[in-house]
Enzyme design. Structure first.
Site, PDB file in Angstrom:
ATOM      1  N   HIS A 103      15.504  17.548   5.017  1.00 23.75           N
ATOM      2  CA  HIS A 103      16.183  17.452   6.162  1.00 23.75           C
ATOM      3  C   HIS A 103      17.731  18.216   5.922  1.00 23.75           C
ATOM      4  O   HIS A 103      18.302  17.843   4.704  1.00 23.75           O
ATOM      5  CB  HIS A 103      16.466  16.077   6.570  1.00 23.75           C
ATOM      6  CG  HIS A 103      15.257  15.257   6.721  1.00 23.75           C
ATOM      7  ND1 HIS A 103      14.000  15.576   7.633  1.00 23.75           N
ATOM      8  CD2 HIS A 103      14.769  14.181   6.112  1.00 23.75           C
ATOM      9  CE1 HIS A 103      13.137  14.681   7.439  1.00 23.75           C
ATOM     10  NE2 HIS A 103      13.422  13.801   6.490  1.00 23.75           N
ATOM     11  N   GLU A 120      18.449   9.133   5.656  1.00 25.85           N
ATOM     12  CA  GLU A 120      17.544   8.102   6.037  1.00 25.85           C
ATOM     13  C   GLU A 120      17.434   7.225   4.674  1.00 25.85           C
ATOM     14  O   GLU A 120      17.798   7.329   3.628  1.00 25.85           O
ATOM     15  CB  GLU A 120      16.417   8.689   6.405  1.00 25.85           C
ATOM     16  CG  GLU A 120      15.382   9.386   5.011  1.00 25.85           C
ATOM     17  CD  GLU A 120      14.226  10.145   5.651  1.00 25.85           C
ATOM     18  OE1 GLU A 120      13.526   9.733   6.486  1.00 25.85           O
ATOM     19  OE2 GLU A 120      13.908  11.394   5.322  1.00 25.85           O
ATOM     20  N   HIS A 178      11.535  15.245  -0.582  1.00 28.44           N
ATOM     21  CA  HIS A 178      10.660  13.666  -0.547  1.00 28.44           C
ATOM     22  C   HIS A 178       9.472  13.803   0.206  1.00 28.44           C
ATOM     23  O   HIS A 178       8.982  14.647   1.197  1.00 28.44           O
ATOM     24  CB  HIS A 178      11.647  12.808  -0.037  1.00 28.44           C
ATOM     25  CG  HIS A 178      12.024  13.141   1.531  1.00 28.44           C
ATOM     26  ND1 HIS A 178      13.087  13.803   2.022  1.00 28.44           N
ATOM     27  CD2 HIS A 178      11.509  12.602   2.771  1.00 28.44           C
ATOM     28  CE1 HIS A 178      13.146  13.882   3.050  1.00 28.44           C
ATOM     29  NE2 HIS A 178      12.099  13.304   3.665  1.00 28.44           N
ATOM     30  N   ARG A 198       9.343  21.223   6.540  1.00 30.68           N
ATOM     31  CA  ARG A 198       8.037  20.869   5.662  1.00 30.68           C
ATOM     32  C   ARG A 198       7.885  22.221   4.736  1.00 30.68           C
ATOM     33  O   ARG A 198       7.736  23.279   5.275  1.00 30.68           O
ATOM     34  CB  ARG A 198       6.866  20.772   6.749  1.00 30.68           C
ATOM     35  CG  ARG A 198       5.731  20.319   6.136  1.00 30.68           C
ATOM     36  CD  ARG A 198       4.460  20.389   7.106  1.00 30.68           C
ATOM     37  NE  ARG A 198       4.743  19.491   8.175  1.00 30.68           N
ATOM     38  CZ  ARG A 198       4.890  20.169   9.440  1.00 30.68           C
ATOM     39  NH1 ARG A 198       4.699  21.065   9.846  1.00 30.68           N
ATOM     40  NH2 ARG A 198       5.021  19.215  10.388  1.00 30.68           N
TER      41      ARG A 198
END
Length: 322
Positions: A103, A120, A178, A198
């Site tokens: 991200h 996150e 990740h 992605r």
């Protein structure tokens, strides 16, 4: 308005990689066998959470914010985020490996998407034997080396794999590559953002036989190519105390292993409080009411509440504030 402890109707998402643990382990009312995500508390456009308990049943999170502002969110939260709810809370069931992704940070996300970035954290609730996460690289990598690995299909050789067990917690800052591996059920706390780059999807095809879109070029300037051992969260698990886990600019998370009654004076807390139940069940009381929270459920406590009482014989809670 009577801002008692609020539960919300889960927003369920079918995914190619989803499974049945949200139904079988967390008791979500699901008929599908490929449900991958339960959005527990969301202010994302098109996915706004709606109250499911008490007299405010049917009221959206956005309506609550518009009507109550700082009383619900906290004055400092409103000053930073206005009427936007700054955190997205999920439970995720990976029956198959998720795509490898990352991200962008706030600056890049603002420039490209007029959005926040996405920092996150993950708390592992259940994992099959040998289940793993991918987090970061297994060595320092140059951008050219990374590009070459994408082109020749050797990207997986550069990935760092972490075998996981219940209670393991990971902080995923922006830029860190990740992926959640098959067999992992976890709680996710993140900035309110749905911006994901992605970079590899194991050559899977969707229900129409198409490969999913990759964001190879967008990712190049967003990736942290260095190897860093900064993601595993070390925390205590003493009973009936606040065990600090993550403290970052976007959220603060604590772990509470509850076996009795615990009263918190939150007079100085200028923020809403979220409780995610990751084990057992507990009663949560505040200035306006009480609610029972069971494993797999989430409750929002208004910032205006100045005392929070937690009662349980056995419960594990994640406490989240700003």
């Amino acid at each position: 308005m009577n801002l008692y402890p609020l539960k919300f109707d889960p927003i369920l998402k079918e995914r190619l990689w989803g499974g049945t643990k949200l139904k079988n382990v967390l008791n979500k009312l699901i008929s599908s066998d490929i449900t991958g995500e339960s959005w527990e508390l969301s202010g994302v456009d098109g996915n706004i959470s709606v109250v499911v308990n008490g007299e405010l049943r049917g009221t959206s999170l956005q309506e609550l914010i518009q009507q109550n502002g700082a009383e619900l969110l906290g004055k400092s939260v409103v000053e930073r985020f206005g009427s936007d709810f700054p955190i997205l809370i999920k439970f995720i069931d990976a029956n198959q490996d998720l795509s490898i992704q990352l991200h962008p940070d706030d600056k890049l996300a603002k420039e490209r998407h007029n959005s926040f970035g996405k920092t996150e954290m993950w708390y592992v609730m259940d994992s099959d034997p040998g289940a793993k996460l991918i987090i970061g690289f297994n060595k320092n990598v140059e951008k050219d080396e990374y590009i070459k690995s994408v082109e020749n299909g050797s990207l997986l050789d550069l990935m760092n794999y972490e075998e996981v067990n219940e209670g393991d917690t990971f902080f995923i800052n922006t830029g860190k590559i990740h992926a959640i591996g098959a067999g992992v059920l976890l709680a996710e706390i993140q900035q309110t953002s749905d911006i994901t780059y992605r970079i590899f999807d194991f050559n899977r095809k969707d229900k129409d036989g198409n490969l999913r879109e990759l964001h190879t070029d967008l990712a190049l300037d967003a990736i942290d190519y260095s190897m860093k051992d900064d993601f595993k969260v070390q925390y205590s698990n003493e009973n009936n105390v606040i065990n600090k886990m993550v403290d970052c600019p976007y959220f603060k998370t604590n772990f509470i292993d509850l076996t009795a009654e615990m009263i918190q004076d939150v007079t100085k807390r200028d923020s809403f409080t979220i409780y995610m139940c990751v084990g057992g069940e507990a009663e949560i009381r505040d200035d306006w009411g009480s609610v029972l929270i069971k494993k797999g459920e989430t409750v929002l406590i208004a910032a205006a509440s100045k005392s929070i009482e937690l009662i349980a014989e056995k419960a594990k809670l994640l406490e989240v504030t700003i």
